[in-house]
Write an enzyme that holds these catalytic residues in place. Sequence first.
Site, mmCIF file in Angstrom:
data_model
loop_
_atom_site.group_PDB
_atom_site.id
_atom_site.type_symbol
_atom_site.label_atom_id
_atom_site.label_comp_id
_atom_site.label_asym_id
_atom_site.label_seq_id
_atom_site.Cartn_x
_atom_site.Cartn_y
_atom_site.Cartn_z
ATOM 1 N N LYS A 1 0.817 -1.222 0.000
ATOM 2 C CA LYS A 1 0.000 0.000 0.000
ATOM 3 C C LYS A 1 0.848 1.269 0.000
ATOM 4 O O LYS A 1 0.431 2.295 -0.542
ATOM 5 C CB LYS A 1 -0.944 0.006 1.217
ATOM 6 C CG LYS A 1 -1.737 -1.287 1.414
ATOM 7 C CD LYS A 1 -2.593 -1.640 0.222
ATOM 8 C CE LYS A 1 -2.980 -3.113 0.236
ATOM 9 N NZ LYS A 1 -3.607 -3.588 -0.996
ATOM 10 N N GLU B 1 -1.934 8.204 7.652
ATOM 11 C CA GLU B 1 -2.761 9.053 6.789
ATOM 12 C C GLU B 1 -3.683 9.906 7.650
ATOM 13 O O GLU B 1 -3.990 9.545 8.778
ATOM 14 C CB GLU B 1 -3.674 8.195 5.893
ATOM 15 C CG GLU B 1 -2.999 7.449 4.787
ATOM 16 C CD GLU B 1 -3.982 6.574 4.022
ATOM 17 O OE1 GLU B 1 -3.561 5.993 3.034
ATOM 18 O OE2 GLU B 1 -5.158 6.456 4.417
ATOM 19 N N ARG C 1 -7.949 -8.384 -9.114
ATOM 20 C CA ARG C 1 -8.713 -9.620 -9.339
ATOM 21 C C ARG C 1 -10.093 -9.256 -9.865
ATOM 22 O O ARG C 1 -10.482 -8.089 -9.857
ATOM 23 C CB ARG C 1 -8.883 -10.353 -8.004
ATOM 24 C CG ARG C 1 -9.602 -9.464 -6.998
ATOM 25 C CD ARG C 1 -9.975 -10.162 -5.709
ATOM 26 N NE ARG C 1 -10.846 -9.337 -4.904
ATOM 27 C CZ ARG C 1 -10.466 -8.468 -3.964
ATOM 28 N NH1 ARG C 1 -9.188 -8.307 -3.712
ATOM 29 N NH2 ARG C 1 -11.353 -7.754 -3.308
ATOM 30 N N HIS D 1 -15.669 -4.688 7.667
ATOM 31 C CA HIS D 1 -14.890 -4.738 6.431
ATOM 32 C C HIS D 1 -15.329 -5.845 5.482
ATOM 33 O O HIS D 1 -14.612 -6.205 4.558
ATOM 34 C CB HIS D 1 -13.394 -4.825 6.724
ATOM 35 C CG HIS D 1 -12.920 -3.685 7.591
ATOM 36 N ND1 HIS D 1 -12.979 -2.375 7.164
ATOM 37 C CD2 HIS D 1 -12.453 -3.644 8.862
ATOM 38 C CE1 HIS D 1 -12.532 -1.593 8.131
ATOM 39 N NE2 HIS D 1 -12.217 -2.332 9.175
HETATM 40 C C1 MV4 Z 1 -9.543 4.795 5.736
HETATM 41 C C2 MV4 Z 1 -10.685 5.323 6.380
HETATM 42 C C3 MV4 Z 1 -10.657 6.653 6.757
HETATM 43 N N1 MV4 Z 1 -9.550 7.390 6.515
HETATM 44 N N2 MV4 Z 1 -8.480 5.598 5.511
HETATM 45 C C4 MV4 Z 1 -10.916 0.252 5.758
HETATM 46 C C5 MV4 Z 1 -10.393 -0.883 4.954
HETATM 47 C C6 MV4 Z 1 -9.178 -0.417 4.316
HETATM 48 N N3 MV4 Z 1 -9.053 -0.969 3.008
HETATM 49 C C7 MV4 Z 1 -9.296 1.053 4.287
HETATM 50 N N4 MV4 Z 1 -10.311 1.407 5.227
HETATM 51 C C8 MV4 Z 1 -10.509 2.697 5.608
HETATM 52 N N5 MV4 Z 1 -9.482 3.525 5.356
HETATM 53 C C9 MV4 Z 1 -8.500 6.853 5.906
HETATM 54 N N6 MV4 Z 1 -7.427 7.619 5.710
HETATM 55 C C10 MV4 Z 1 -11.772 4.487 6.601
HETATM 56 C C11 MV4 Z 1 -11.692 3.162 6.227
HETATM 57 C C12 MV4 Z 1 -12.864 2.372 6.507
HETATM 58 C C13 MV4 Z 1 -13.636 1.826 5.494
HETATM 59 C C14 MV4 Z 1 -13.289 1.950 4.155
HETATM 60 C C15 MV4 Z 1 -14.065 1.402 3.168
HETATM 61 C C16 MV4 Z 1 -15.218 0.720 3.507
HETATM 62 C C17 MV4 Z 1 -15.581 0.549 4.811
HETATM 63 C C18 MV4 Z 1 -14.800 1.097 5.828
HETATM 64 C C19 MV4 Z 1 -15.184 0.934 7.147
HETATM 65 C C20 MV4 Z 1 -14.413 1.465 8.123
HETATM 66 C C21 MV4 Z 1 -13.251 2.183 7.817
#
Ligand code: MV4
Length: 504
Positions: free
Chosen positions: A120, A204, A296, A239
């Site tokens: 990432k 971040e 994918r 998630h």
């Molecule tokens: C974040 C975020 C808020 N701010 N990054 C969750 C899974 C991972 N792939 C990235 N995720 C998140 N990253 C920043 N800088 C909030 C989430 C997140 C989230 C993202 C997508 C779908 C559902 C989520 C549920 C909780 C937190």
Amino acid sequence: MSDTLFKKILVANRGEIAVRIINACRLLKIPTLAIYSTADADAVHVRMADEAIEIGPPPPLESYLALDKIIAAAKSFHCDAIHPGYGFLAENPLFPERCEEAGITFIGPSAKAMRLMGNKVEARIKMSGAGVPVIPGMKGAGADLRTFEEAAHEAGYPVLIKAAAGGGGKGMRVVHEPEELQASVEAAMREAKNAFGDDTVYLEKYLENPRHIEFQVMADNHGNTIHLFERECSIQRRHQKIIEESPSMALTPALRAQMGQAAVRAAETAGYRNAGTVEFLVDKNGGFYFLEMNTRIQVEHPVTEMTTGSDLVVEQIRIAAGEKMSEYLFRASQRGHAIECRVYAEDAENNFFPSSGNILYYEEPVGPGIRVDSGVTGGTKVGVEYDPILAKLIVHAPTRDLAIAKMIAALGDYHILGIKTSRKFMMDVLAHPEFKAGRTYTDFIPTHMQDREVDVIPAVETAAAAAALAMMKSAKPNMTAIKATTPSPWQTIGAWEIGMRITK
Ligand code: MV4
């Protein structure tokens, strides 16, 4: 010379996605080889493939993750291509590498593109350099506490610590104030080390309650990289996505065009080939940020297929065979509205505990604009050793309101007896005023579904169970009933697990 794209495709997966891939191969008249663990000897994907080989015992490491066994099976059955599906080995760069060594075509991207997107931190740097907006934060991985302090100060609290090898939420830590920073970094490093064997973490700006919106991309070996618009996937639980739809309520035509362009640029920058997904977070002000790229075919790809009138798995196979992607894709537009519900074998009334057992009765909804991608049928034994997804129900309608109504009706006509499913939970989400209003943010489930009241109407429920049992005994040709060594539906029914029409 063969008149098909490949002589035979090994389908390196199980369940609904294996069935989906076999169906695409049938359209292209390509024979298939299924692999299966001893737990899946009677599974639908095994019955549907032209040939099938048992690959090992139920634990994934000894079967669906056993790379050596899969390559050996492909060789001994003369397969010239492998489709990995999603999950299992699909995003492991060793898979395309081992295929190449064996002279087998991997239906997916290169190992190089997978490695880039698997890290990432690297992906962030590369995307940022190409002008794809990324979430404000560190330029590289965090070296020491000082670099975290400086990055947090610059981004402004709250901040989020993430694992470089992460994705899917593991090893993430929200930090609200400077005093918590050191402990959170250390905790995130420990968690990352445990989960991924790599304790690299970075920082971040934390975006509060964003939307998760992703773009489907497709790239061939003839210089074409396109996008097929977005999927809104904000409705998640821990998630795990539950409901996906397209188009997203949050995008204006201008924002959609901007994000689509960024998605194509991301894929081109990565030298990406085949089907992929570029994930973005979208904040309240319509700011969008690259999150990660999934290398994918995704679970929710049917939502894109329904709105754009495409067959993405067929295109994956054509592209892997070296063909140009189909012309119709260059003219693709979004038509109507599609929604997908993932039907999980879990007990939503009991903390989403995994549910196992035999499917005693199985009936799918049918009708215009209703699609079921299923890996199970009547008599299927559902265990707890694999991902709990049983099937996906996808609907397509002219408008979002009609798609929601169609989905609620179709869920009401989806009868799965013998195990618990997430069916009723999804009906409650779809009927929620906030969902109907399109206010789908990533905190939807924890905010609106926490103290959900479960309706139980014992009289109706009992009547439905009796009717189901009677139907099973009458053994009409279109119904699948299995014999009595399994518990009766009376023992396994639970609240609302017997289908009935919901009229609210
Ligand atoms: C974040 C975020 C808020 N701010 N990054 C969750 C899974 C991972 N792939 C990235 N995720 C998140 N990253 C920043 N800088 C909030 C989430 C997140 C989230 C993202 C997508 C779908 C559902 C989520 C549920 C909780 C937190």
